[in-house]
Scaffold this motif. Structure first.
Motif, short mmCIF file in Angstrom:
data_model
loop_
_atom_site.label_atom_id
_atom_site.label_comp_id
_atom_site.label_asym_id
_atom_site.label_seq_id
_atom_site.Cartn_x
_atom_site.Cartn_y
_atom_site.Cartn_z
N THR A 31 1.82 -12.55 -5.23
CA THR A 31 2.20 -11.17 -5.50
C THR A 31 1.53 -10.22 -4.52
O THR A 31 2.13 -9.24 -4.07
CB THR A 31 1.82 -10.78 -6.94
N GLY A 32 0.28 -10.50 -4.17
CA GLY A 32 -0.41 -9.66 -3.18
C GLY A 32 0.26 -9.69 -1.83
O GLY A 32 0.38 -8.65 -1.15
N ARG A 40 3.78 -1.82 3.37
CA ARG A 40 3.09 -1.76 4.66
C ARG A 40 2.89 -0.29 5.06
O ARG A 40 3.80 0.52 5.01
CB ARG A 40 3.91 -2.48 5.73
N GLY A 41 1.67 0.00 5.47
CA GLY A 41 1.31 1.36 5.84
C GLY A 41 0.65 2.12 4.71
O GLY A 41 0.14 3.23 4.93
N ALA A 44 -3.80 1.15 0.02
CA ALA A 44 -4.37 1.43 -1.30
C ALA A 44 -3.32 1.25 -2.39
O ALA A 44 -3.59 0.65 -3.45
CB ALA A 44 -4.94 2.84 -1.34
N LYS A 45 -2.11 1.74 -2.14
CA LYS A 45 -1.04 1.59 -3.12
C LYS A 45 -0.67 0.12 -3.30
O LYS A 45 -0.36 -0.33 -4.41
CB LYS A 45 0.18 2.40 -2.69
N ALA A 46 -0.71 -0.65 -2.21
CA ALA A 46 -0.40 -2.07 -2.29
C ALA A 46 -1.40 -2.81 -3.16
O ALA A 46 -1.03 -3.66 -3.98
CB ALA A 46 -0.36 -2.68 -0.89
N ALA A 47 -2.68 -2.50 -3.00
CA ALA A 47 -3.72 -3.16 -3.80
C ALA A 47 -3.59 -2.81 -5.27
O ALA A 47 -3.67 -3.68 -6.15
CB ALA A 47 -5.10 -2.78 -3.27
N VAL A 48 -3.40 -1.52 -5.56
CA VAL A 48 -3.27 -1.09 -6.96
C VAL A 48 -2.02 -1.68 -7.59
O VAL A 48 -2.04 -2.13 -8.74
CB VAL A 48 -3.25 0.45 -7.04
N LEU A 95 -5.02 -5.80 3.14
CA LEU A 95 -5.12 -6.19 4.55
C LEU A 95 -3.75 -6.27 5.22
O LEU A 95 -3.57 -5.83 6.36
CB LEU A 95 -5.85 -7.53 4.67
N VAL A 96 -2.78 -6.86 4.51
CA VAL A 96 -1.44 -6.97 5.09
C VAL A 96 -0.82 -5.59 5.27
O VAL A 96 -0.23 -5.29 6.32
CB VAL A 96 -0.55 -7.86 4.20
N ALA A 97 -0.96 -4.74 4.26
CA ALA A 97 -0.38 -3.40 4.35
C ALA A 97 -1.05 -2.55 5.42
O ALA A 97 -0.42 -1.72 6.07
CB ALA A 97 -0.47 -2.69 3.00
#
Length: 373
Positions: A31-32, A40-41, A44-48, A95-97
């Motif tokens: 999922t991460g 991407r970009g 913070a939103k990706a992690a949350v 990291l990916v984002a």
């Protein structure tokens, strides 16, 4: 919003599919990766979003699995690297984002090596003292008994195990923030939480192992593993706190809240009343932190991130062990309260943050408090 919705849908979908082949522990990592690509970009939103994917996964998984299994789906989420896998997934999403490790943006010569070493040592020592102090106090005051069966609440092993996760998590968060205030700590959002984790691992970990030696039928290494996982959760949260002032405020507020409740011996009333009270208090606190941060930073996104940080930390701790419905109410009531609190925070924080931002800057964000008559 579509990307966030995609991540929230990916969490339960991936989890249910992996549960069918008994590989649920990979759900967080996969999922991460999905979150990092879709968002991407916006790391913070990706992690949350990844962390909220775990909340959605538990809710959906519990509803679609056989009711006769009880809390097996939620408990399977806690199998190694179950919830730690979701933390790892959140880090991967970031990291990916972000396209790699974020730069601090500092120019010129950084802080002197002695200052950096002093900050790292402060983080490690502070985390060790706080974690060990909580463990000693918990055993002395009878908060943790490390017995398979407690006289007054039936099986209490999982309640004690959850505390074994919470104490180092809270200690590492606090230690990271304290060390981050030092001259050599600024910008060291990876080094300081890592040093704090190490301080817990070499002190509180062995102490937790020794305290759990008296447990019947359960190996004390499980308590040690819980302690190390809790310190890891605290390290991830501590890194976020050092990157974002609002997140730091949100995390510290919830650490102080739950520490105060523990010192007071819990909230008044039955266990069900206490769980409901904590749900209400947590939601209100998340709203206050979100509004406070959004008004201070003039940013709705900043306020929302700060508001949900604390509930996600508490959820992280409880989902590490699982719901354990057969452990009476000492584990599953707080577990589900933490789950619902995380959902309510995600619902209540955005409008509170937006209202606070508009109250400071006006609808167009140009410093106008009210439109002219």
């Amino acid at each position: 919003m579509l990307a966030v919705a995609g991540v929230l849908a990916a969490g339960p979908c991936v989890s249910v599919l992996l549960a069918a082949i008994d590989r649920l522990e990979l759900a967080g990592i996969l999922t991460g990766l999905v979150a990092g690509v879709l968002l991407r970009g916006d790391p913070a939103k990706a992690a949350v979003a990844t962390l909220y994917g775990s909340v959605a996964a538990v809710m959906v998984g519990e509803s679609v699995t056989d009711a006769s299994d009880g809390g097996d789906f939620a408990d399977a989420m806690a199998g190694w690297p179950g919830w730690p896998g979701w933390v790892i997934g959140a880090v991967l999403a970031y990291l990916v984002a972000a396209g790699g490790l974020p730069r601090t943006g500092a120019r010129g010569v950084g802080p002197a090596v002695p200052a950096v070493v002093a900050a790292a040592l402060t983080a490690a020592l502070t985390a060790a003292v706080l974690a060990c102090g909580q463990l000693v106090a918990a055993e002395a005051l009878g908060w943790t008994l490390w017995e398979r069966y407690h006289e007054w609440d039936g099986p209490g092993w999982y309640r004690d195990l959850t505390r074994a996760v919470w104490y180092p998590a809270a200690a590492v968060v606090a230690a990271s923030v304290v060390a981050g205030r030092m001259p050599g700590g600024r910008g060291r959002f990876l080094a300081l939480p890592s040093a704090a984790w190490l301080g817990c691992a070499v002190t509180a970990g062995p102490l937790q192992y020794l305290q759990a030696l008296g447990a019947v039928d359960d190996p004390p290494v499980v308590a040690l593993t819980a302690s190390l996982a809790g310190a890891g959760i605290g390290a991830a949260a501590g890194a976020a706190a050092l990157r974002h002032a609002g997140t730091r405020r949100g995390l510290l507020c919830f650490v102080l809240l739950f520490t105060a409740v523990e010192v007071m011996g819990g909230l008044p009333g039955s266990l069900a009343d206490e769980a409901l009270s904590m749900l209400i208090v947590s939601t209100v606190l998340a709203v206050v932190v979100a509004a406070w941060t959004a008004r201070r930073d003039a940013s709705t996104g900043s306020g929302v991130t700060a508001g949900v940080a604390g509930p996600l930390l508490i959820w992280s701790v409880y989902v590490t062990v699982g719901s354990r419905d057969y452990d009476h109410s000492t584990q599953y009531l707080p577990y589900w309260a933490a789950c619902v609190a995380a959902l309510l925070a995600s619902i209540a924080a955005p409008p509170a943050a937006e209202a606070a931002r508009l109250g400071r800057t006006g609808p167009e964000g140009r410093g106008t408090v009210r439109p002219p008559p």
